[in-house]
Design a protein around this motif. Structure first.
Motif, PDB file in Angstrom:
ATOM      1  N   PRO A  98       0.922  -1.316  -0.043  1.00 24.71           N
ATOM      2  CA  PRO A  98       0.112   0.082  -0.136  1.00 24.71           C
ATOM      3  C   PRO A  98       0.766   1.248   0.091  1.00 24.71           C
ATOM      4  CG  PRO A  98      -0.884  -1.715   1.387  1.00 24.71           C
ATOM      5  CD  PRO A  98       0.444  -2.184   1.121  1.00 24.71           C
ATOM      6  N   LYS A  99       2.121   1.118   0.428  1.00 21.27           N
ATOM      7  CA  LYS A  99       2.976   2.437   0.455  1.00 21.27           C
ATOM      8  C   LYS A  99       3.398   2.720  -0.922  1.00 21.27           C
ATOM      9  CE  LYS A  99       4.583   2.047   5.388  1.00 21.27           C
ATOM     10  NZ  LYS A  99       6.046   2.050   6.204  1.00 21.27           N
ATOM     11  N   ALA A 100       3.585   1.635  -1.519  1.00 20.43           N
ATOM     12  CA  ALA A 100       3.963   1.718  -2.948  1.00 20.43           C
ATOM     13  C   ALA A 100       2.822   2.553  -3.658  1.00 20.43           C
ATOM     14  CB  ALA A 100       4.161   0.802  -3.605  1.00 20.43           C
ATOM     15  N   GLY A 101       1.441   2.168  -3.295  1.00 22.17           N
ATOM     16  CA  GLY A 101       0.496   2.687  -3.894  1.00 22.17           C
ATOM     17  C   GLY A 101       0.146   4.305  -3.412  1.00 22.17           C
ATOM     18  N   ALA A 102       0.502   4.660  -2.357  1.00 22.62           N
ATOM     19  CA  ALA A 102       0.650   5.914  -1.926  1.00 22.62           C
ATOM     20  C   ALA A 102       1.527   6.699  -2.658  1.00 22.62           C
ATOM     21  CB  ALA A 102       0.678   6.014  -0.312  1.00 22.62           C
ATOM     22  N   LEU A 103       2.672   6.381  -2.830  1.00 21.68           N
ATOM     23  CA  LEU A 103       3.475   6.950  -3.507  1.00 21.68           C
ATOM     24  C   LEU A 103       3.250   7.201  -4.818  1.00 21.68           C
ATOM     25  CD1 LEU A 103       7.125   7.926  -3.890  1.00 21.68           C
ATOM     26  CD2 LEU A 103       7.130   5.645  -4.643  1.00 21.68           C
ATOM     27  N   TRP A 104       2.602   6.438  -5.398  1.00 22.33           N
ATOM     28  CA  TRP A 104       2.082   6.620  -6.887  1.00 22.33           C
ATOM     29  C   TRP A 104       1.176   7.635  -6.779  1.00 22.33           C
ATOM     30  CZ3 TRP A 104      -2.196   6.721  -9.550  1.00 22.33           C
ATOM     31  CH2 TRP A 104      -2.263   6.504 -11.118  1.00 22.33           C
ATOM     32  N   SER A 134       8.787  10.811   1.533  1.00 19.49           N
ATOM     33  CA  SER A 134       8.998  10.358   2.976  1.00 19.49           C
ATOM     34  C   SER A 134       8.494   8.900   2.776  1.00 19.49           C
ATOM     35  CB  SER A 134       7.885  10.998   3.730  1.00 19.49           C
ATOM     36  OG  SER A 134       6.564  10.761   3.377  1.00 19.49           O
ATOM     37  N   TYR A 135       7.888   8.358   1.779  1.00 20.50           N
ATOM     38  CA  TYR A 135       7.444   6.992   1.654  1.00 20.50           C
ATOM     39  C   TYR A 135       8.746   6.126   0.857  1.00 20.50           C
ATOM     40  CZ  TYR A 135       2.509   7.927   2.437  1.00 20.50           C
ATOM     41  OH  TYR A 135       1.481   8.284   3.117  1.00 20.50           O
ATOM     42  N   LEU A 136       9.753   6.948   0.701  1.00 26.08           N
ATOM     43  CA  LEU A 136      10.893   6.112   0.153  1.00 26.08           C
ATOM     44  C   LEU A 136      11.843   5.562   1.127  1.00 26.08           C
ATOM     45  CD1 LEU A 136      11.923   8.588  -2.820  1.00 26.08           C
ATOM     46  CD2 LEU A 136      10.821   6.274  -3.234  1.00 26.08           C
ATOM     47  N   PRO A 137      12.256   4.470   1.000  1.00 24.73           N
ATOM     48  CA  PRO A 137      12.208   3.798  -0.268  1.00 24.73           C
ATOM     49  C   PRO A 137      11.076   2.631  -0.091  1.00 24.73           C
ATOM     50  CG  PRO A 137      13.816   2.517   1.273  1.00 24.73           C
ATOM     51  CD  PRO A 137      13.397   3.859   1.900  1.00 24.73           C
ATOM     52  N   VAL A 138      10.291   2.313  -1.091  1.00 26.96           N
ATOM     53  CA  VAL A 138       9.140   1.420  -1.185  1.00 26.96           C
ATOM     54  C   VAL A 138       9.546   0.199  -1.763  1.00 26.96           C
ATOM     55  CG1 VAL A 138       7.576   3.180  -1.047  1.00 26.96           C
ATOM     56  CG2 VAL A 138       8.101   2.440  -3.342  1.00 26.96           C
ATOM     57  N   PRO A 139       9.156  -1.109  -1.531  1.00 27.61           N
ATOM     58  CA  PRO A 139       9.547  -2.118  -2.081  1.00 27.61           C
ATOM     59  C   PRO A 139       8.818  -2.382  -3.554  1.00 27.61           C
ATOM     60  CG  PRO A 139       7.911  -2.727  -0.194  1.00 27.61           C
ATOM     61  CD  PRO A 139       8.404  -1.227  -0.207  1.00 27.61           C
ATOM     62  N   SER A 140       9.201  -2.795  -4.548  1.00 28.75           N
ATOM     63  CA  SER A 140       8.253  -3.040  -5.659  1.00 28.75           C
ATOM     64  C   SER A 140       8.080  -4.454  -5.824  1.00 28.75           C
ATOM     65  CB  SER A 140       9.469  -2.672  -6.969  1.00 28.75           C
ATOM     66  OG  SER A 140       8.723  -2.893  -8.112  1.00 28.75           O
ATOM     67  N   ARG A 141       6.997  -4.776  -5.240  1.00 29.01           N
ATOM     68  CA  ARG A 141       6.489  -6.304  -5.234  1.00 29.01           C
ATOM     69  C   ARG A 141       5.247  -6.425  -5.868  1.00 29.01           C
ATOM     70  NH1 ARG A 141       5.672  -5.696   1.414  1.00 29.01           N
ATOM     71  NH2 ARG A 141       3.313  -5.796   1.260  1.00 29.01           N
ATOM     72  N   GLY A 142       4.833  -7.596  -6.197  1.00 38.19           N
ATOM     73  CA  GLY A 142       3.673  -7.911  -6.803  1.00 38.19           C
ATOM     74  C   GLY A 142       3.639  -8.332  -8.231  1.00 38.19           C
ATOM     75  N   ALA A 191       7.103   6.199 -10.827  1.00 35.05           N
ATOM     76  CA  ALA A 191       6.585   7.095  -9.709  1.00 35.05           C
ATOM     77  C   ALA A 191       7.799   7.174  -8.754  1.00 35.05           C
ATOM     78  CB  ALA A 191       5.500   6.590  -8.569  1.00 35.05           C
ATOM     79  N   ARG A 192       8.799   5.995  -8.542  1.00 33.75           N
ATOM     80  CA  ARG A 192       9.741   6.026  -7.501  1.00 33.75           C
ATOM     81  C   ARG A 192      11.216   6.934  -8.236  1.00 33.75           C
ATOM     82  NH1 ARG A 192      11.223   0.375  -5.812  1.00 33.75           N
ATOM     83  NH2 ARG A 192      11.674   0.124  -8.265  1.00 33.75           N
ATOM     84  N   HIS A 193      11.115   6.638  -9.505  1.00 39.07           N
ATOM     85  CA  HIS A 193      12.190   7.376 -10.389  1.00 39.07           C
ATOM     86  C   HIS A 193      12.134   8.899 -10.213  1.00 39.07           C
ATOM     87  CE1 HIS A 193      13.656   9.267 -13.893  1.00 39.07           C
ATOM     88  NE2 HIS A 193      14.817   8.088 -14.081  1.00 39.07           N
ATOM     89  N   ASP A 194      10.832   9.382 -10.491  1.00 39.97           N
ATOM     90  CA  ASP A 194      10.655  10.780 -10.496  1.00 39.97           C
ATOM     91  C   ASP A 194      10.774  11.517  -8.933  1.00 39.97           C
ATOM     92  OD1 ASP A 194      10.581  11.183 -12.944  1.00 39.97           O
ATOM     93  OD2 ASP A 194       8.236  11.106 -13.132  1.00 39.97           O
ATOM     94  N   ILE A 195       9.926  10.830  -8.059  1.00 37.50           N
ATOM     95  CA  ILE A 195      10.164  11.340  -6.583  1.00 37.50           C
ATOM     96  C   ILE A 195      11.451  11.192  -6.008  1.00 37.50           C
ATOM     97  CG2 ILE A 195       9.114  11.026  -4.431  1.00 37.50           C
ATOM     98  CD1 ILE A 195       7.127  12.277  -6.384  1.00 37.50           C
ATOM     99  N   ALA A 196      12.169  10.395  -6.236  1.00 35.64           N
ATOM    100  CA  ALA A 196      13.576  10.206  -5.861  1.00 35.64           C
ATOM    101  C   ALA A 196      14.467  11.570  -6.167  1.00 35.64           C
ATOM    102  CB  ALA A 196      14.288   8.891  -6.317  1.00 35.64           C
ATOM    103  N   LEU A 197      14.096  12.041  -7.473  1.00 36.23           N
ATOM    104  CA  LEU A 197      14.702  13.071  -7.896  1.00 36.23           C
ATOM    105  C   LEU A 197      14.144  14.446  -7.821  1.00 36.23           C
ATOM    106  CD1 LEU A 197      15.462  11.815 -11.555  1.00 36.23           C
ATOM    107  CD2 LEU A 197      17.167  11.716  -9.941  1.00 36.23           C
ATOM    108  N   GLY A 198      12.994  14.519  -6.960  1.00 37.30           N
ATOM    109  CA  GLY A 198      12.037  15.803  -6.616  1.00 37.30           C
ATOM    110  C   GLY A 198      11.436  16.047  -7.742  1.00 37.30           C
TER     111      GLY A 198
END
Length: 211
Positions: free
Chosen positions: A132-138, A162-170, A181-188
């Motif tokens: 669910p945290k990955a979903g929140a990040l997205w 603040s949700y980083l890092p999130v596992p990429s599972r599923g 989402a993780r790519h862009d958010i990690a770069l701000g």
């Protein structure tokens, strides 16, 4: 399953194409998410928006199957054999989208409730094994590209970090959404307003590498 009852934006449709045998159900969940987004986008009075979202609560909670009958999306959801397993996640999405009926700019608490409800619920509806945290990040990434309020956009990106890092599972489709989402958010960076050629190529590259 009945024919798809609602058009879906290009990015969700592309992501759903990686869901294999679950692709039709993924498109249906994305269509439901788009309908909730449309409620928020077309609402001018918060009370009216709350009433429209409450209608969806009643639809999903109606065991008799009469509320909303005849609405193509409602009928399609009820025709899906996985509806009962998804119901709590779909209801959470309503609660998340309701946060966007508040006046802008949204504060961090409202954004977190939106992210956990809309994003966490969405990913759980797509894939019960998703984080669910990955979903929140997205959800925050996606919102940052569409909200149109600079303060809310900045807060959405900061909260997403603040949700980083999130596992990429599923399943693969959910992993790809998380990766984008993780790519862009990690770069701000904010999310895109549409499926750009650069985003499309990044998704294809991720899919080819199995990420």
């Amino acid at each position: 399953m009945v024919n798809e009852p609602l058009s879906i934006a290009p990015l969700p449709r592309l992501l759903a194409s990686y869901a294999g045998r679950e692709a039709a159900r993924h498109r249906l969940v994305w269509a439901y998410d788009a309908r909730l987004a449309d409620v928020v986008r077309t609402t001018r009075e918060p009370m009216v928006g709350q009433m429209r979202l409450t209608w969806w609560h009643e639809v999903l909670s109606d065991d008799s199957g009469t509320k909303g009958r005849g609405d193509p999306l409602v009928d399609a959801l009820r025709a899906d054999p996985g509806l009962s397993a998804m119901r709590d996640a779909l209801l959470a999405m309503i609660n998340g989208w309701e946060m966007l009926l508040d006046p802008l700019p949204l504060d961090e608490d409202a954004l977190r409730s939106f992210a956990d409800g809309r994003g966490g619920g969405l990913f759980r509806a797509l894939d019960h094994s998703a984080d669910p945290k990955a979903g929140a990040l997205w959800a925050l990434w996606d919102l940052s590209g569409h909200i149109g309020d600079a303060t809310t956009t900045q807060r959405a990106v900061a909260l997403a970090q603040s949700y980083l890092p999130v596992p990429s599972r599923g399943q693969k489709a959910v992993k790809l959404a998380t990766g984008l989402a993780r790519h862009d958010i990690a770069l701000g960076h904010t999310g895109p307003q549409a499926l750009t050629p650069r985003l499309y190529l990044r998704l294809l590259r991720m899919a080819a590498l199995g990420r």
